[in-house]
Design an enzyme around this catalytic site. Structure first.
Site, PDB file in Angstrom:
ATOM      1  CD  GLU A  29      -2.331  -1.702   2.571  1.00 35.56           C
ATOM      2  OE1 GLU A  29      -2.274  -0.670   3.633  1.00 35.56           O
ATOM      3  OE2 GLU A  29      -2.866  -2.785   2.718  1.00 35.56           O
ATOM      4  CD  GLU A  60      -3.516  -4.993   5.143  1.00 37.20           C
ATOM      5  OE1 GLU A  60      -4.832  -5.212   5.042  1.00 37.20           O
ATOM      6  OE2 GLU A  60      -3.301  -3.624   5.226  1.00 37.20           O
ATOM      7  CG  ASP A  85       0.802  -2.723  14.438  1.00 34.42           C
ATOM      8  OD1 ASP A  85       0.681  -2.803  15.858  1.00 34.42           O
ATOM      9  OD2 ASP A  85       1.785  -2.191  13.932  1.00 34.42           O
ATOM     10  CB  ILE A  87       1.517  -9.084   9.418  1.00 34.22           C
ATOM     11  CG1 ILE A  87       1.897 -10.409   8.598  1.00 34.22           C
ATOM     12  CG2 ILE A  87       1.476  -9.541  11.099  1.00 34.22           C
ATOM     13  CD1 ILE A  87       3.351 -10.381   8.936  1.00 34.22           C
ATOM     14  CG  HIS A 127      -0.348   2.628  14.135  1.00 39.59           C
ATOM     15  ND1 HIS A 127      -1.571   2.694  14.452  1.00 39.59           N
ATOM     16  CD2 HIS A 127      -0.180   2.596  12.563  1.00 39.59           C
ATOM     17  CE1 HIS A 127      -2.391   2.918  13.224  1.00 39.59           C
ATOM     18  NE2 HIS A 127      -1.666   2.876  12.173  1.00 39.59           N
TER      19      HIS A 127
END
Ligand SMILES: Cc1ncc(C[n+]2csc(CCOP(=O)(O)OP(=O)(O)O)c2C)c(N)n1
Ligand SMILES: [Mg+2]
Lengths: 324, 342
Positions: A29, A60, A85, A87, A127
């Site tokens: 992204e 994702e 995060d 993932i 994050h």
């Protein structure tokens, strides 16, 4: 030798691999036109074009799934998670598809999934996470996390050339804060090899990522008390380098494991177990760990600082095992 | 059948839109002064759709916002001090410093906070809607998704689930042109997000997101259908993100003409024009409202600035209903360390 930041070293490694092997391509992204949220892939679109630097939808699962598909038929995809995060959305693709292909039907899935991990920048609960433990439990994956620019470049190259799926975690706190010498041109830091970053005879610290730097600081402080700490940078978390870990701890007889990730089910537990099983009779003290507590990572600076392992806690732990 | 808005309702919406804009302008100043922690996400240009959609809800309904829906929170009773303390990471913030920005809420207030992971709210709000149906309540669940967020699997799974079970769910899809740096055409191969509705077998509608009256009425229609048991609506609002993704991003990739085009369609200016043309308000009315808001903001900001940062110990609290003992290494004790530090 040129001095690069940690981020520049990752970028250089990626760049050289793309120059070397046209099967390597990037997807993620905002990685193309924008150059990535942290600018790791800045300039790649201009050099390598839209076919090899793909700006994807916010998907994702599709990013990783498509990487797996392309890898199965001969390409070498490097997928970026904007923050590591996210993932979690690709968890199924990684743990059930990628990790089990070779075992089930002998197929190679040479993908790299990379992205910024870790705290220290007040990113809040979504994050700032360290996600290694979720994947550490998955046979078939490999996990690396460099702490220095030299290792960052050498490991991204090794990850891309590896024939198995590799998760490459980049600590965002280190991106622009850590500089170091990085050789020009090709070299590899082998996956599965830890590195002694500071030799010492009294206590072993086993660590990785940002905590390497805190551990080195702690070692420096404690040296003034006459305690010589050996600091081992794991670099690869899966598979662990038993040889380096065990020979260092067998030599010093005392081990402190330091990780930024939370405590229960963290990698420290597995390392301590291996030490216990293999070299128990060399130990002079219980193996202890310095980790974040078992909570989500909080946002506000005083809370986050309290949550993250600090140099002083590492110093205390080393002192405690040294004096046991 | 259109539901007409009374002059009071229109002025109410004006107040919330203006409050949103002025709070964010204040936040922007604080950001530049280094007084807020982390990033600042503005909703400049999108205050209208956030306010009007939330304004269409009734007591007992549930709302879940995303980052550009500060206005919706104000409509549902959130006050500026909550926002200031969240952005400053203060101990008095609704999350006591544990999370930031609009990431707070409470079931009692009908506010379900988002997580950062885009899309995840939609299945969750489908669950809220499911419970409403099972408990024979009238409540509906309303949430938002950006053009970018619609690319997630969770968006699809949540909408399909709600469609099959005919749940009282309203999803406001905000087409604001961009998802971070990525333009909409790299996110989807269709022009209108609402076109997806047909694939789910639900109602879909696209409205001008900067026309608050249109957004209000379309949301009312969706809510009425939801309460009648006719299932979910995918309501698309066409609007524009007038700042970068967050304040660190100067949005160099957004063509200037697009910004100029949308600047002329600013939702607050448009409502002002409407109110004036219909003789419902004049400049003095707007000045009075603005003045009142400024005073409210000053008082709330003072409270936020004077609030203490959280006690570090809070980091360990609230993971479970009852706190289990913390696993500590024999060498260090966080409990004693806190005492030593304080
Ligand atoms: C699953 C997931 N992936 C990536 C991100 C990082 N991210 C945060 S906001 C954003 C763009 C969102 O765009 P859009 O949904 O259009 O909402 P807008 O910001 O335009 O309101 C991205 C990529 C995220 N939060 N969640
Ligand atoms: Mg958008």
């Amino acid at each position: 030798m040129p001095v690069l930041t940690y981020l520049e070293a990752i970028r250089q490694g990626l760049w050289e691999e793309m120059e070397r092997d046209e099967r390597v391509f990037l997807l993620g992204e905002d990685i193309g036109v924008y150059g990535g949220a942290f600018k790791v892939t800045e300039g790649f679109l201009e050099r390598f074009g839209e076919e090899r630097v793909i700006d994807t939808p916010i998907s994702e699962a599709a990013i990783v799934g498509a990487a797996i598909g392309a890898a199965l038929v001969g390409l070498r995809p490097v997928a970026e998670m904007q923050f590591i995060d996210f993932i979690s959305i690709a968890f199924d693709q990684l743990t059930n598809f990628a990790a089990k292909c070779r075992y089930r039907w002998g197929a190679a899935v040479p993908i790299v999934v990379r992205g910024p991990c870790g705290g220290g920048v007040h990113g809040g609960p979504f994050h700032s996470q360290n996600v290694e433990a979720y994947f550490f439990h998955t046979p078939g994956l490999k996990i690396v996390e460099p702490a220095t620019p030299y290792d960052a470049k050498g490991l991204i190259k090794a990850a891309i050339r590896d024939d198995d799926p590799v998760l490459y975690f980049e600590h965002k706190y280190l991106y622009r804060r850590i500089r170091g010498e990085v050789p020009e041109g090709d070299y590899i830091v082998p996956i599965g090899k830890a590195d002694v970053k500071r030799p010492g005879r009294d206590v072993t610290i086993l660590t990785y990522g940002w905590m390497l730097h805190k551990s080195l600081e702690a070692a420096e402080i404690i040296a003034s008390e006459g305690i010589e700490v050996e600091v081992v940078d794991l670099r690869t978390l899966l598979p662990l380098d038993d040889e380096t870990i065990l020979s260092s701890v067998a030599k010093t007889g005392r081990a402190v494991i330091v990780h930024e990730d939370t405590r229960t089910g963290g990698i420290a537990g597995e390392i301590a177990m291996r030490i216990n099983e293999r070299i128990f009779e060399y130990l002079e003290a219980p193996v202890v760990r310095v980790t974040a507590p078992d909570t989500p990572i909080p946002f506000s600076p005083p809370l986050e600082e309290f949550f993250l392992p600090q140099v002083e806690e590492i110093v205390q732990a080393v002192r405690w095992v040294a004096n046991y | 059948m259109e539901e007409a808005l009374t002059p009071k309702q229109l002025l109410d919406m004006y107040y919330y839109m203006k409050l949103t804009r002025l709070v964010e302008e204040r936040l922007q100043r604080l950001y530049r002064q280094g007084k807020i922690v982390g990033g600042l996400y503005r909703s400049l240009g999108q205050e209208g759709e956030s306010v009007a959609s939330a304004y269409a809800l009734e007591e007992g309904d549930f709302l879940a916002v995303m980052i550009r829906n500060l206005g919706a929170l104000f409509v549902r009773g959130v006050r500026p001090w909550e926002i200031f303390t969240q952005y400053m990471g203060k101990g008095t913030s609704p999350t006591r410093g544990k999370d930031n920005i609009v990431h707070f809420g409470s079931v009692e207030r009908g506010l379900i906070p988002p997580i950062s992971h885009l899309g995840d709210l939609i299945p969750v709000m489908a669950g809220i809607a499911l419970a409403s149906k099972m408990q024979r309540k009238r409540s509906v669940a309303l949430t938002y998704i950006g053009d970018g967020g619609t690319s997630t699997g969770a968006f699809h799974e949540g909408l399909n689930f709600a469609a099959v079970l005919k749940l009282p769910l309203i999803v406001i899809a905000e087409d604001n042109g961009y998802a971070y740096s990525t333009p909409k055409h790299k996110q989807m191969a269709i022009e209108n997000i609402a076109d997806r509705a047909i694939g789910y077998g639900i109602f879909g509608e696209t409205v001008d997101g900067n026309d608050v009256i249109a957004v209000y009425q379309a949301t009312r229609r969706a809510i009425r259908r939801a309460r009648e048991g006719l299932g979910p609506t995918l309501l698309e609002v066409k609007t524009f993100r007038m700042r970068g993704h967050a304040e660190h991003d100067d949005a160099w990739y957004v063509p200037r003409e697009l910004l100029e085009y949308w600047q002329k369609r600013d939702p607050i200016l448009r409502l002002e024009t409407y109110l004036k043309e219909h003789g419902l308000a004049d400049e003095t009315t707007f000045e009075e409202i603005t003045h009142r808001i400024e005073q409210e903001i000053e008082a709330d900001l003072r409270y936020a600035e004077e609030s203490p940062m959280p006690d570090p110990q809070i980091a360990l609290e609230g993971v479970y209903a009852e706190s289990p003992s913390v696993s500590e290494s024999p060498s260090i004790s966080r409990e004693s360390e806190v005492k030593a530090r304080s």
